[in-house]
Design an enzyme around this catalytic site. Structure first.
Site, PDB file in Angstrom:
ATOM      1  N   SER A  37       0.835  -1.199   0.000  1.00 41.86           N
ATOM      2  CA  SER A  37       0.000   0.000   0.000  1.00 41.86           C
ATOM      3  C   SER A  37       0.868   1.246   0.000  1.00 41.86           C
ATOM      4  CB  SER A  37      -0.926   0.032   1.227  1.00 41.86           C
ATOM      5  OG  SER A  37      -1.772  -1.095   1.264  1.00 41.86           O
ATOM      6  N   SER A  62      -3.272  -3.940  -2.967  1.00 40.40           N
ATOM      7  CA  SER A  62      -2.687  -2.689  -2.485  1.00 40.40           C
ATOM      8  C   SER A  62      -3.773  -1.675  -2.139  1.00 40.40           C
ATOM      9  CB  SER A  62      -1.776  -2.099  -3.575  1.00 40.40           C
ATOM     10  OG  SER A  62      -1.092  -0.967  -3.109  1.00 40.40           O
ATOM     11  N   ASP A  83      -3.892   2.182  -2.214  1.00 40.14           N
ATOM     12  CA  ASP A  83      -3.177   3.385  -2.643  1.00 40.14           C
ATOM     13  C   ASP A  83      -4.111   4.581  -2.549  1.00 40.14           C
ATOM     14  OD1 ASP A  83      -0.973   1.743  -3.306  1.00 40.14           O
ATOM     15  OD2 ASP A  83      -1.885   1.288  -5.233  1.00 40.14           O
TER      16      ASP A  83
END
Length: 320
Positions: free
Chosen positions: A216, A254, A256
């Site tokens: 992340s 992830s 983000d």
């Protein structure tokens, strides 16, 4: 052995716009950062607090989501109202909720009449190097980060970046800033913890991938440009786009996120002039992500796992 150094000190210059005096998010007037770091006994974690002046009266803000596999407390109200009303805190994944609760306590102590608060707390998963299930963050850790916020901040293995890894190497907290032609500042702070192939000024740096838990990146963008929430959203999206410049693969696991805010309360900026702010945020994020790597040191943590710092000579070689 190498000492942590900022990428610019290694001779690697990202972009063309000038930096602020500190080349940090705190170059934006009225923005301070405090951090609490926890290490030892299988722990590598902490708290990073971004504290802008005037948060109690709300500041224009927006959130952008690249991959949504993460936790960013408070986003729906930011989307709905276009403002933040608290400092922004970062930590490890399973400590997110404890940090939010401690932030609420800190806020209530400062406003005895408050009955509704929207804490902003983001995270990345530092479970590769820290015993994340122990959730070691206490209210004292959170309050210390908030109370010690200043213009000067450390990078690398500190605060919320103590246990993070990115692009095959030990990473952490990074920051950078740019000054626009109109004289205002765009500054960013990153908590880097994502996968991909490290790329420096367009050239890949081969690395042995770290088999880390979670991938992340949290990006906080601050500016004193008089932007409205919609324009700040456009700035936040460019921050996530900039991850590609250092080699992010935007993996499906992830989270983000970027949150952008301005310390200017009266929006008055034409869209046609956004080219320079877009360039400023893109360059700042790229440099901050590189700083998060070159300012980190090799770390051994939970269950004896080790994440190695990126060799600086590799960075310099790829930049030539």
């Amino acid at each position: 052995m190498q000492s942590p150094r900022r990428v610019r000190d290694l001779g690697v210059v990202v972009g063309t716009l000038p930096t602020g005096p500190l080349n940090a998010i705190t170059d934006v007037p009225g923005v301070r950062v405090g951090q609490t770091t926890i290490t030892g006994d299988g722990l590598n974690t902490g708290v990073t607090a971004i504290v802008p002046d005037g948060w109690a009266q709300t500041l224009p803000a927006a959130v952008a989501v690249g991959n949504g596999y993460g936790k960013l407390i408070g986003t729906t109200q930011v989307d709905e109202l276009g403002v933040i009303e608290t400092p922004i805190l970062l930590t490890g994944t399973l400590s997110t909720f404890r940090v939010a609760d401690a932030l609420i306590t800190w806020l209530l102590d400062r406003d005895p009449k408050a009955t509704s608060l929207n804490p902003i707390v983001g995270e990345t998963n530092d479970g590769h190097l820290s015993d994340i299930r122990r959730r070691p963050i206490t209210p004292q850790h959170v309050h210390a980060a908030l109370d010690t916020a200043s213009d000067l901040l450390e990078e690398g293995c500190v605060g919320a970046g103590t246990g993070t890894c990115a692009l095959g190497f030990k990473a952490g907290i990074g920051t950078a800033s740019r000054t626009t032609p109109s004289g205002q500042t765009v500054g960013v702070l990153v908590q880097a913890n994502f996968s991909g192939l490290l790329t420096v000024l367009g050239r890949p740096v081969p690395a042995q991938p770290i088999d880390a838990d979670g991938n992340s990146c949290m990006i906080v963008v601050a500016t004193d440009l008089p932007l409205d929430a919609r324009q700040l959203g456009r700035l936040a999206r460019r921050a996530i786009f900039a991850m590609a410049r250092v080699g992010s693969d935007y993996a499906p696991g992830s989270g983000d996120y970027a949150i952008a805010f301005t310390t200017a309360r009266t929006p008055d900026f034409p869209d046609r002039d956004l080219r320079a702010p877009f360039q400023a945020v893109t360059e700042s994020v790229e440099e901050a992500l590189l700083n998060s790597l070159t300012m980190a040191h090799t770390t051994t943590g939970h269950q004896g796992r080790t994440a190695h710092a990126v060799p600086h000579d590799l960075i310099v070689q790829r930049a030539l």
